[in-house]
Design an enzyme around this catalytic site. Structure first.
Site, PDB file in Angstrom:
ATOM      1  N   ASN A  65       1.068  -1.203  -0.319  1.00 57.79           N
ATOM      2  CA  ASN A  65      -0.279   0.315   0.002  1.00 57.79           C
ATOM      3  C   ASN A  65       0.857   0.923   0.072  1.00 57.79           C
ATOM      4  OD1 ASN A  65      -2.100   1.996   0.656  1.00 57.79           O
ATOM      5  ND2 ASN A  65      -2.902   0.651   2.859  1.00 57.79           N
ATOM      6  N   ARG A 113      -2.812  -1.632  -3.714  1.00 61.70           N
ATOM      7  CA  ARG A 113      -3.376  -1.595  -3.348  1.00 61.70           C
ATOM      8  C   ARG A 113      -3.427   0.197  -4.718  1.00 61.70           C
ATOM      9  NH1 ARG A 113      -4.642   3.075   0.824  1.00 61.70           N
ATOM     10  NH2 ARG A 113      -7.351   3.569   0.408  1.00 61.70           N
ATOM     11  N   HIS A 154     -12.300   3.304  -0.720  1.00 61.32           N
ATOM     12  CA  HIS A 154     -12.277   2.034   0.596  1.00 61.32           C
ATOM     13  C   HIS A 154     -13.105   1.375   0.078  1.00 61.32           C
ATOM     14  CE1 HIS A 154     -12.955   5.224   4.097  1.00 61.32           C
ATOM     15  NE2 HIS A 154     -10.912   5.375   3.313  1.00 61.32           N
ATOM     16  N   HIS A 208     -17.700   3.075   7.309  1.00 61.69           N
ATOM     17  CA  HIS A 208     -16.592   2.819   7.869  1.00 61.69           C
ATOM     18  C   HIS A 208     -15.896   4.798   7.916  1.00 61.69           C
ATOM     19  CE1 HIS A 208     -12.150   1.525   6.174  1.00 61.69           C
ATOM     20  NE2 HIS A 208     -11.939   2.723   6.639  1.00 61.69           N
ATOM     21  N   GLY A 250     -12.732   6.039   9.856  1.00 60.41           N
ATOM     22  CA  GLY A 250     -11.188   5.464  10.446  1.00 60.41           C
ATOM     23  C   GLY A 250     -10.650   6.956  10.471  1.00 60.41           C
ATOM     24  N   ARG A 274     -11.659  15.817   7.103  1.00 63.49           N
ATOM     25  CA  ARG A 274     -12.167  16.295   5.779  1.00 63.49           C
ATOM     26  C   ARG A 274     -13.820  17.003   5.857  1.00 63.49           C
ATOM     27  NH1 ARG A 274     -10.667  10.998   2.770  1.00 63.49           N
ATOM     28  NH2 ARG A 274      -8.385  11.459   2.598  1.00 63.49           N
ATOM     29  N   GLU A 302      -8.791  -5.153   4.478  1.00 57.44           N
ATOM     30  CA  GLU A 302      -7.732  -4.695   3.733  1.00 57.44           C
ATOM     31  C   GLU A 302      -6.396  -4.917   3.063  1.00 57.44           C
ATOM     32  OE1 GLU A 302      -8.733  -0.228   4.578  1.00 57.44           O
ATOM     33  OE2 GLU A 302      -9.060   0.176   2.804  1.00 57.44           O
TER      34      GLU A 302
HETATM   35  P1  ADP Z   1      -7.028   4.957   8.439  1.00 61.74           P
HETATM   36  O1  ADP Z   1      -8.114   5.505   7.756  1.00 61.74           O
HETATM   37  O2  ADP Z   1      -6.147   6.188   8.830  1.00 61.74           O
HETATM   38  O3  ADP Z   1      -6.731   3.547   8.181  1.00 61.74           O
HETATM   39  P2  ADP Z   1      -8.034   3.625  11.063  1.00 61.74           P
HETATM   40  O4  ADP Z   1      -9.253   2.899  10.743  1.00 61.74           O
HETATM   41  O5  ADP Z   1      -6.614   3.023  11.966  1.00 61.74           O
HETATM   42  O6  ADP Z   1      -7.517   4.848   9.773  1.00 61.74           O
HETATM   43  O7  ADP Z   1      -9.108   4.547  12.251  1.00 61.74           O
HETATM   44  C1  ADP Z   1      -8.166   5.722  12.344  1.00 61.74           C
HETATM   45  C2  ADP Z   1      -8.530   6.552  13.866  1.00 61.74           C
HETATM   46  O8  ADP Z   1      -9.601   5.429  14.508  1.00 61.74           O
HETATM   47  C3  ADP Z   1      -7.885   7.270  14.553  1.00 61.74           C
HETATM   48  O9  ADP Z   1      -8.281   8.770  13.848  1.00 61.74           O
HETATM   49  C4  ADP Z   1      -8.858   7.311  15.651  1.00 61.74           C
HETATM   50  O10 ADP Z   1      -9.630   8.391  16.020  1.00 61.74           O
HETATM   51  C5  ADP Z   1      -9.982   6.532  15.915  1.00 61.74           C
HETATM   52  N1  ADP Z   1      -9.805   5.241  16.729  1.00 61.74           N
HETATM   53  C6  ADP Z   1      -8.828   4.635  17.528  1.00 61.74           C
HETATM   54  N2  ADP Z   1      -9.122   4.096  18.750  1.00 61.74           N
HETATM   55  C7  ADP Z   1     -10.325   4.404  18.625  1.00 61.74           C
HETATM   56  C8  ADP Z   1     -10.863   4.072  20.099  1.00 61.74           C
HETATM   57  N3  ADP Z   1     -10.063   3.154  20.907  1.00 61.74           N
HETATM   58  N4  ADP Z   1     -11.715   4.977  20.400  1.00 61.74           N
HETATM   59  C9  ADP Z   1     -12.578   5.752  19.291  1.00 61.74           C
HETATM   60  N5  ADP Z   1     -11.797   5.986  18.605  1.00 61.74           N
HETATM   61  C10 ADP Z   1     -10.445   5.117  17.767  1.00 61.74           C
END
Ligand code: ADP
Length: 408
Positions: free
Chosen positions: A10, A92, A181, A209, A211, A242, A388
Protein backbone atom coordinates in the site's frame (compact mmCIF):
# COMPACT_ATOMS: atom_id res chain seq x y z
CA UNK A 1 4.84 -24.95 -8.61
CA UNK A 2 4.00 -21.48 -7.49
CA UNK A 3 3.93 -20.45 -3.85
CA UNK A 4 0.97 -19.55 -1.70
CA UNK A 5 2.11 -16.21 -0.32
CA UNK A 6 1.12 -12.73 -1.43
CA UNK A 7 2.96 -9.53 -0.58
CA UNK A 8 0.46 -6.68 -0.24
CA UNK A 9 1.84 -3.20 -0.87
CA UNK A 10 0.00 0.00 0.00
CA UNK A 11 2.06 2.87 -1.33
CA UNK A 12 0.93 6.32 -0.25
CA UNK A 13 2.37 9.73 -1.05
CA UNK A 14 4.89 9.56 1.81
CA UNK A 15 4.57 6.02 3.11
CA UNK A 16 4.67 2.35 2.18
CA UNK A 17 2.77 -0.20 4.25
CA UNK A 18 3.21 -3.89 3.58
CA UNK A 19 2.06 -7.29 4.73
CA UNK A 20 3.05 -10.76 3.66
CA UNK A 21 0.12 -13.20 3.83
CA UNK A 22 0.07 -16.93 3.31
CA UNK A 23 -3.16 -17.98 1.62
CA UNK A 24 -2.62 -21.66 2.45
CA UNK A 25 -2.75 -21.35 6.22
CA UNK A 26 -3.93 -17.76 6.82
CA UNK A 27 -0.65 -16.82 8.54
CA UNK A 28 1.08 -13.45 8.16
CA UNK A 29 4.83 -14.05 8.14
CA UNK A 30 5.73 -10.33 8.17
CA UNK A 31 4.39 -6.79 8.14
CA UNK A 32 5.82 -3.33 8.36
CA UNK A 33 5.96 0.19 7.05
CA UNK A 34 8.14 3.04 5.90
CA UNK A 35 6.91 6.50 6.85
CA UNK A 36 7.97 10.07 6.10
CA UNK A 37 9.55 9.14 2.76
CA UNK A 38 11.40 12.13 1.32
CA UNK A 39 11.73 13.90 4.67
CA UNK A 40 15.00 14.37 6.52
CA UNK A 41 14.50 11.30 8.66
CA UNK A 42 12.19 8.50 7.62
CA UNK A 43 10.88 5.80 9.93
CA UNK A 44 11.09 2.10 9.13
CA UNK A 45 9.46 -0.74 11.01
CA UNK A 46 9.56 -4.42 10.14
CA UNK A 47 7.74 -7.04 12.21
CA UNK A 48 8.38 -10.68 11.36
CA UNK A 49 5.85 -13.10 12.87
CA UNK A 50 7.21 -14.58 16.07
CA UNK A 51 10.39 -12.50 16.01
CA UNK A 52 11.35 -9.16 17.54
CA UNK A 53 10.37 -6.20 15.44
CA UNK A 54 13.06 -3.99 13.98
CA UNK A 55 12.73 -0.21 13.89
CA UNK A 56 15.05 2.51 12.72
CA UNK A 57 15.16 6.07 11.49
CA UNK A 58 17.20 7.01 8.45
CA UNK A 59 16.73 9.08 5.32
CA UNK A 60 14.65 7.31 2.66
CA UNK A 61 14.61 9.72 -0.29
CA UNK A 62 11.91 8.17 -2.48
CA UNK A 63 9.56 5.24 -3.06
CA UNK A 64 12.25 3.30 -4.88
CA UNK A 65 14.53 3.43 -1.85
CA UNK A 66 11.62 2.59 0.42
CA UNK A 67 10.68 -0.56 -1.47
CA UNK A 68 14.32 -1.60 -1.71
CA UNK A 69 14.48 -1.31 2.10
CA UNK A 70 11.30 -3.40 2.42
CA UNK A 71 12.74 -6.08 0.12
CA UNK A 72 15.99 -6.14 2.15
CA UNK A 73 14.11 -6.49 5.45
CA UNK A 74 12.04 -9.37 4.06
CA UNK A 75 15.22 -11.03 2.72
CA UNK A 76 16.86 -10.85 6.17
CA UNK A 77 14.12 -13.15 7.44
CA UNK A 78 14.38 -15.50 4.47
CA UNK A 79 11.18 -14.01 3.00
CA UNK A 80 12.79 -12.17 0.08
CA UNK A 81 11.12 -11.39 -3.22
CA UNK A 82 12.94 -14.35 -4.78
CA UNK A 83 11.64 -16.89 -2.27
CA UNK A 84 9.71 -19.73 -3.96
CA UNK A 85 6.77 -19.36 -1.56
CA UNK A 86 5.92 -15.93 -2.95
CA UNK A 87 3.17 -16.18 -5.59
CA UNK A 88 2.49 -12.53 -6.38
CA UNK A 89 2.49 -8.93 -5.25
CA UNK A 90 -0.88 -7.24 -4.72
CA UNK A 91 -0.96 -3.45 -4.94
CA UNK A 92 -3.61 -1.19 -3.50
CA UNK A 93 -4.44 1.35 -6.19
CA UNK A 94 -6.71 4.20 -5.17
CA UNK A 95 -8.31 5.21 -8.45
CA UNK A 96 -9.32 2.76 -11.14
CA UNK A 97 -11.86 5.00 -12.88
CA UNK A 98 -14.70 3.23 -14.69
CA UNK A 99 -12.53 0.77 -16.57
CA UNK A 100 -11.17 -1.30 -13.68
CA UNK A 101 -14.10 -3.18 -12.23
CA UNK A 102 -12.00 -6.15 -11.06
CA UNK A 103 -8.50 -6.85 -9.73
CA UNK A 104 -6.18 -6.75 -12.73
CA UNK A 105 -2.80 -8.24 -13.59
CA UNK A 106 -0.54 -5.27 -14.29
CA UNK A 107 1.06 -4.80 -17.70
CA UNK A 108 2.09 -1.73 -19.70
CA UNK A 109 -1.47 -0.98 -20.80
CA UNK A 110 -2.71 -1.13 -17.20
CA UNK A 111 0.11 1.17 -16.07
CA UNK A 112 -0.82 3.63 -18.82
CA UNK A 113 -4.47 3.62 -17.73
CA UNK A 114 -3.58 4.22 -14.06
CA UNK A 115 -1.39 7.08 -15.28
CA UNK A 116 -4.29 8.47 -17.34
CA UNK A 117 -6.34 8.65 -14.13
CA UNK A 118 -3.80 10.86 -12.32
CA UNK A 119 -5.85 14.04 -12.93
CA UNK A 120 -8.75 12.58 -10.88
CA UNK A 121 -6.42 11.22 -8.16
CA UNK A 122 -3.45 13.60 -8.16
CA UNK A 123 -2.29 12.68 -4.65
CA UNK A 124 -2.73 8.93 -4.76
CA UNK A 125 -2.23 7.43 -8.20
CA UNK A 126 1.31 8.80 -8.75
CA UNK A 127 2.45 7.20 -5.47
CA UNK A 128 0.71 3.93 -6.36
CA UNK A 129 2.45 3.99 -9.76
CA UNK A 130 5.84 4.59 -8.18
CA UNK A 131 5.25 1.58 -5.92
CA UNK A 132 4.18 -0.65 -8.79
CA UNK A 133 7.03 0.34 -11.09
CA UNK A 134 9.63 -0.22 -8.39
CA UNK A 135 8.14 -3.57 -7.38
CA UNK A 136 8.12 -4.65 -11.03
CA UNK A 137 11.79 -3.73 -11.34
CA UNK A 138 12.70 -5.55 -8.11
CA UNK A 139 10.63 -8.65 -8.89
CA UNK A 140 10.17 -8.95 -12.66
CA UNK A 141 9.48 -12.70 -12.29
CA UNK A 142 6.35 -12.20 -10.16
CA UNK A 143 2.83 -11.42 -11.32
CA UNK A 144 1.73 -8.07 -9.93
CA UNK A 145 -1.93 -7.32 -9.43
CA UNK A 146 -3.69 -3.98 -8.96
CA UNK A 147 -6.66 -4.00 -6.57
CA UNK A 148 -8.60 -0.77 -6.94
CA UNK A 149 -10.33 1.17 -4.15
CA UNK A 150 -12.98 2.19 -6.65
CA UNK A 151 -13.69 -1.25 -8.18
CA UNK A 152 -16.40 -2.39 -5.74
CA UNK A 153 -18.38 0.77 -6.47
CA UNK A 154 -18.45 0.35 -10.26
CA UNK A 155 -21.72 -1.58 -9.89
CA UNK A 156 -23.54 1.60 -8.81
CA UNK A 157 -26.44 2.42 -11.12
CA UNK A 158 -25.83 5.39 -13.38
CA UNK A 159 -28.34 7.54 -11.48
CA UNK A 160 -26.30 7.08 -8.27
CA UNK A 161 -22.96 7.73 -9.95
CA UNK A 162 -24.01 10.85 -11.90
CA UNK A 163 -23.85 14.36 -10.53
CA UNK A 164 -26.64 16.62 -11.80
CA UNK A 165 -24.36 18.85 -13.86
CA UNK A 166 -23.97 19.45 -17.60
CA UNK A 167 -23.35 16.04 -19.15
CA UNK A 168 -20.85 17.31 -21.70
CA UNK A 169 -18.69 18.90 -19.00
CA UNK A 170 -19.00 15.85 -16.76
CA UNK A 171 -18.03 13.46 -19.55
CA UNK A 172 -15.18 15.59 -20.86
CA UNK A 173 -13.55 15.70 -17.44
CA UNK A 174 -14.71 12.35 -16.05
CA UNK A 175 -16.66 14.05 -13.28
CA UNK A 176 -18.82 11.44 -11.52
CA UNK A 177 -19.08 9.53 -8.25
CA UNK A 178 -16.42 6.83 -8.08
CA UNK A 179 -16.31 6.09 -4.35
CA UNK A 180 -13.33 4.81 -2.36
CA UNK A 181 -12.51 2.33 0.45
CA UNK A 182 -14.11 -0.23 -1.89
CA UNK A 183 -11.86 -3.08 -0.73
CA UNK A 184 -13.06 -2.51 2.82
CA UNK A 185 -16.74 -2.18 1.82
CA UNK A 186 -16.48 -5.42 -0.18
CA UNK A 187 -14.80 -7.32 2.65
CA UNK A 188 -17.02 -5.99 5.44
CA UNK A 189 -20.31 -6.49 3.57
CA UNK A 190 -19.33 -10.11 2.85
CA UNK A 191 -18.24 -10.76 6.45
CA UNK A 192 -21.47 -9.23 7.70
CA UNK A 193 -23.49 -11.69 5.61
CA UNK A 194 -21.34 -14.50 7.06
CA UNK A 195 -22.02 -13.22 10.57
CA UNK A 196 -25.75 -13.42 9.83
CA UNK A 197 -25.23 -16.93 8.47
CA UNK A 198 -26.57 -15.95 5.07
CA UNK A 199 -25.34 -15.76 1.52
CA UNK A 200 -24.15 -12.23 0.53
CA UNK A 201 -26.47 -12.37 -2.49
CA UNK A 202 -29.51 -12.40 -0.16
CA UNK A 203 -28.46 -9.64 2.20
CA UNK A 204 -28.76 -5.83 2.12
CA UNK A 205 -26.11 -4.08 4.20
CA UNK A 206 -25.18 -0.51 5.05
CA UNK A 207 -21.42 -0.39 5.67
CA UNK A 208 -20.04 2.51 7.70
CA UNK A 209 -16.25 2.67 7.30
CA UNK A 210 -15.23 5.20 9.94
CA UNK A 211 -11.47 5.76 10.10
CA UNK A 212 -9.42 8.88 9.51
CA UNK A 213 -11.20 8.96 6.20
CA UNK A 214 -14.80 7.78 6.37
CA UNK A 215 -17.35 6.51 3.91
CA UNK A 216 -20.72 4.79 3.86
CA UNK A 217 -22.03 2.37 1.29
CA UNK A 218 -25.33 0.73 0.48
CA UNK A 219 -24.80 -2.88 -0.63
CA UNK A 220 -27.66 -4.86 -2.13
CA UNK A 221 -27.08 -8.58 -2.49
CA UNK A 222 -23.31 -8.17 -2.46
CA UNK A 223 -23.25 -5.34 -4.99
CA UNK A 224 -22.67 -1.69 -4.16
CA UNK A 225 -25.60 0.52 -5.16
CA UNK A 226 -24.49 3.79 -3.56
CA UNK A 227 -21.56 5.25 -1.64
CA UNK A 228 -20.81 8.55 0.06
CA UNK A 229 -17.42 9.46 -1.37
CA UNK A 230 -17.51 10.92 -4.84
CA UNK A 231 -15.10 12.14 -7.51
CA UNK A 232 -12.60 12.37 -4.65
CA UNK A 233 -12.59 11.14 -1.04
CA UNK A 234 -13.76 14.57 0.16
CA UNK A 235 -17.51 14.02 -0.20
CA UNK A 236 -19.89 12.49 2.30
CA UNK A 237 -19.35 11.88 6.00
CA UNK A 238 -17.55 14.20 8.41
CA UNK A 239 -14.00 12.84 8.73
CA UNK A 240 -10.90 13.46 10.84
CA UNK A 241 -9.75 16.42 8.75
CA UNK A 242 -12.18 16.48 5.78
CA UNK A 243 -15.45 18.38 5.72
CA UNK A 244 -17.46 15.80 3.82
CA UNK A 245 -20.66 17.19 2.22
CA UNK A 246 -20.74 20.94 1.88
CA UNK A 247 -22.65 23.43 -0.27
CA UNK A 248 -20.40 23.72 -3.37
CA UNK A 249 -21.03 27.47 -3.28
CA UNK A 250 -18.92 27.66 -0.12
CA UNK A 251 -15.95 27.31 -2.47
CA UNK A 252 -17.02 30.29 -4.63
CA UNK A 253 -17.80 32.29 -1.53
CA UNK A 254 -14.36 31.71 -0.01
CA UNK A 255 -12.70 32.53 -3.33
CA UNK A 256 -14.68 35.71 -3.90
CA UNK A 257 -15.18 37.03 -0.39
CA UNK A 258 -12.15 35.69 1.50
CA UNK A 259 -9.81 35.87 -1.52
CA UNK A 260 -8.64 32.30 -1.01
CA UNK A 261 -7.02 30.44 -3.89
CA UNK A 262 -8.29 27.07 -5.12
CA UNK A 263 -5.28 25.38 -3.53
CA UNK A 264 -5.93 27.07 -0.20
CA UNK A 265 -9.56 25.97 -0.23
CA UNK A 266 -8.45 22.46 -1.18
CA UNK A 267 -6.18 22.35 1.89
CA UNK A 268 -8.91 23.89 4.08
CA UNK A 269 -11.53 21.30 3.15
CA UNK A 270 -9.23 18.26 3.04
CA UNK A 271 -6.76 18.95 5.84
CA UNK A 272 -8.19 21.55 8.21
CA UNK A 273 -11.86 20.63 8.39
CA UNK A 274 -13.90 17.74 9.83
CA UNK A 275 -13.37 17.01 13.53
CA UNK A 276 -10.09 18.93 13.44
CA UNK A 277 -11.69 22.04 12.00
CA UNK A 278 -14.62 21.91 14.40
CA UNK A 279 -12.73 21.32 17.66
CA UNK A 280 -8.97 21.21 17.02
CA UNK A 281 -8.64 17.40 17.34
CA UNK A 282 -8.94 14.91 14.50
CA UNK A 283 -8.66 11.81 16.69
CA UNK A 284 -12.02 10.51 17.92
CA UNK A 285 -10.38 9.19 21.10
CA UNK A 286 -9.35 12.72 22.01
CA UNK A 287 -12.80 14.11 21.12
CA UNK A 288 -14.48 11.55 23.40
CA UNK A 289 -12.03 12.24 26.22
CA UNK A 290 -12.63 15.99 26.03
CA UNK A 291 -16.41 15.54 25.93
CA UNK A 292 -16.30 13.97 29.39
CA UNK A 293 -14.93 17.23 30.83
CA UNK A 294 -16.42 20.67 31.28
CA UNK A 295 -15.97 24.15 29.85
CA UNK A 296 -15.38 25.42 26.31
CA UNK A 297 -12.99 22.58 25.46
CA UNK A 298 -15.66 20.01 26.22
CA UNK A 299 -18.35 22.04 24.46
CA UNK A 300 -16.46 22.34 21.19
CA UNK A 301 -15.66 18.61 21.31
CA UNK A 302 -19.34 17.84 21.92
CA UNK A 303 -20.40 20.01 18.99
CA UNK A 304 -17.84 18.28 16.74
CA UNK A 305 -19.20 14.88 17.87
CA UNK A 306 -22.78 15.99 17.26
CA UNK A 307 -22.01 17.26 13.75
CA UNK A 308 -20.18 13.99 13.01
CA UNK A 309 -23.05 11.83 14.30
CA UNK A 310 -25.79 13.92 12.67
CA UNK A 311 -24.19 13.40 9.24
CA UNK A 312 -23.77 9.69 9.92
CA UNK A 313 -27.42 9.39 10.87
CA UNK A 314 -28.50 11.19 7.70
CA UNK A 315 -26.56 8.69 5.60
CA UNK A 316 -28.00 5.73 7.48
CA UNK A 317 -31.48 7.10 6.81
CA UNK A 318 -30.67 7.83 3.17
CA UNK A 319 -29.31 4.34 2.57
CA UNK A 320 -32.32 2.75 4.28
CA UNK A 321 -34.34 4.59 1.64
CA UNK A 322 -31.97 3.55 -1.17
CA UNK A 323 -32.07 -0.12 -0.16
CA UNK A 324 -35.75 -0.32 0.79
CA UNK A 325 -35.05 -3.29 3.04
CA UNK A 326 -31.99 -3.34 5.30
CA UNK A 327 -30.74 -6.52 6.98
CA UNK A 328 -27.68 -5.10 8.73
CA UNK A 329 -25.71 -1.96 9.48
CA UNK A 330 -22.01 -2.73 9.90
CA UNK A 331 -19.54 -0.44 11.65
CA UNK A 332 -15.86 -0.79 10.74
CA UNK A 333 -12.38 0.86 10.80
CA UNK A 334 -10.73 2.71 13.71
CA UNK A 335 -13.75 4.70 14.91
CA UNK A 336 -16.42 2.20 13.83
CA UNK A 337 -14.72 -0.74 15.53
CA UNK A 338 -13.69 1.01 18.73
CA UNK A 339 -15.92 3.97 19.53
CA UNK A 340 -19.05 2.57 21.22
CA UNK A 341 -20.46 6.08 21.85
CA UNK A 342 -20.40 6.83 18.11
CA UNK A 343 -22.30 3.62 17.32
CA UNK A 344 -24.79 4.29 20.08
CA UNK A 345 -25.42 7.89 19.03
CA UNK A 346 -25.61 7.04 15.32
CA UNK A 347 -28.59 4.72 15.75
CA UNK A 348 -30.17 6.58 18.67
CA UNK A 349 -33.72 7.53 17.72
CA UNK A 350 -33.78 5.28 14.65
CA UNK A 351 -36.04 2.65 16.24
CA UNK A 352 -38.61 3.57 13.61
CA UNK A 353 -36.20 2.18 11.01
CA UNK A 354 -35.74 -1.01 13.06
CA UNK A 355 -32.35 0.08 14.39
CA UNK A 356 -31.13 -0.17 17.97
CA UNK A 357 -28.05 -1.19 19.90
CA UNK A 358 -27.90 -3.14 23.14
CA UNK A 359 -25.88 -0.98 25.54
CA UNK A 360 -24.02 -3.90 27.07
CA UNK A 361 -23.19 -5.65 23.81
CA UNK A 362 -22.15 -2.34 22.29
CA UNK A 363 -19.81 -1.50 25.17
CA UNK A 364 -18.16 -4.95 25.21
CA UNK A 365 -14.80 -5.20 23.47
CA UNK A 366 -14.08 -8.07 21.16
CA UNK A 367 -11.75 -8.99 18.34
CA UNK A 368 -13.93 -10.52 15.68
CA UNK A 369 -17.20 -9.66 13.95
CA UNK A 370 -20.07 -9.38 16.44
CA UNK A 371 -23.64 -8.21 16.77
CA UNK A 372 -24.38 -5.26 19.04
CA UNK A 373 -28.13 -5.02 18.43
CA UNK A 374 -30.68 -6.63 20.75
CA UNK A 375 -31.71 -10.12 19.59
CA UNK A 376 -35.22 -8.85 18.83
CA UNK A 377 -34.06 -6.00 16.56
CA UNK A 378 -35.45 -5.95 13.02
CA UNK A 379 -32.10 -4.83 11.60
CA UNK A 380 -28.82 -6.32 12.83
CA UNK A 381 -26.23 -3.78 13.95
CA UNK A 382 -22.75 -5.27 13.75
CA UNK A 383 -19.12 -4.43 14.43
CA UNK A 384 -17.07 -6.04 11.69
CA UNK A 385 -13.32 -5.35 11.73
CA UNK A 386 -12.05 -4.55 8.28
CA UNK A 387 -8.99 -6.26 6.79
CA UNK A 388 -8.03 -4.61 3.54
CA UNK A 389 -4.73 -6.50 3.32
CA UNK A 390 -6.49 -9.86 3.51
CA UNK A 391 -9.00 -8.76 0.89
CA UNK A 392 -6.25 -7.53 -1.47
CA UNK A 393 -4.23 -10.72 -0.92
CA UNK A 394 -7.34 -12.86 -1.46
CA UNK A 395 -8.29 -11.08 -4.68
CA UNK A 396 -4.70 -11.22 -5.92
CA UNK A 397 -4.35 -14.90 -5.16
CA UNK A 398 -7.70 -15.76 -6.68
CA UNK A 399 -6.44 -14.19 -9.91
CA UNK A 400 -2.91 -15.57 -10.15
CA UNK A 401 -2.55 -18.34 -7.55
CA UNK A 402 -2.27 -21.95 -8.62
CA UNK A 403 -5.57 -22.80 -6.98
CA UNK A 404 -4.15 -25.11 -4.33
CA UNK A 405 -4.90 -22.73 -1.45
CA UNK A 406 -8.44 -21.60 -0.71
CA UNK A 407 -9.45 -18.02 -0.20
CA UNK A 408 -9.45 -17.32 3.51
P1 ADP B 1 -7.13 5.01 8.50
O1 ADP B 1 -8.29 5.69 7.90
O2 ADP B 1 -5.90 5.83 8.56
O3 ADP B 1 -6.91 3.58 8.03
P2 ADP B 1 -8.12 3.81 10.97
O4 ADP B 1 -9.20 3.03 10.36
O5 ADP B 1 -7.00 3.07 11.63
O6 ADP B 1 -7.51 4.91 10.02
O7 ADP B 1 -8.78 4.81 12.04
C1 ADP B 1 -7.99 5.72 12.74
C2 ADP B 1 -8.88 6.51 13.65
O8 ADP B 1 -9.63 5.64 14.49
C3 ADP B 1 -8.12 7.41 14.62
O9 ADP B 1 -7.89 8.67 14.11
C4 ADP B 1 -9.04 7.48 15.80
O10 ADP B 1 -9.85 8.64 15.68
C5 ADP B 1 -9.94 6.29 15.70
N1 ADP B 1 -9.78 5.37 16.82
C6 ADP B 1 -8.86 4.41 16.98
N2 ADP B 1 -9.04 3.78 18.16
C7 ADP B 1 -10.09 4.37 18.76
C8 ADP B 1 -10.78 4.19 20.00
N3 ADP B 1 -10.39 3.26 20.88
N4 ADP B 1 -11.82 4.98 20.27
C9 ADP B 1 -12.22 5.93 19.40
N5 ADP B 1 -11.62 6.15 18.22
C10 ADP B 1 -10.57 5.39 17.90
Amino acid sequence: MRGTRVLVLNTGSSSVKYQLLDMADGSRPAAGLVERIGERTSYLRHAPAGGPRREREEPVPDHQAALKAVADELARDGLGLDSPELAAIGHRVVHGGRRFTEPTVIDDAVLAEIERLVPVAPLHNPANLAGIRTAMALAPHLPQVAVFDTAFHTTMPEYAARYAIDTAVADAHRVRRYGFHGTSHAYVSRRTAELLGRDPSEVNVIVLHLGNGSSASAVRGGRCVDTSMGLTPLEGLVMGTRSGDIDPAVVFHLARVAGMSVDEIDVLLNKRSGLLGLCGDNDMREVLRRMAGEGPDAESARLAFDVYVHRLKKYIGAYCAVLGRVDAVAFTAGVGENAAPVRQAAVDGLEGLGLAVDAELNAARGGGPRLVSPPTARVAVAVVPTDEELEIAGQTYALVGDGTAGRK
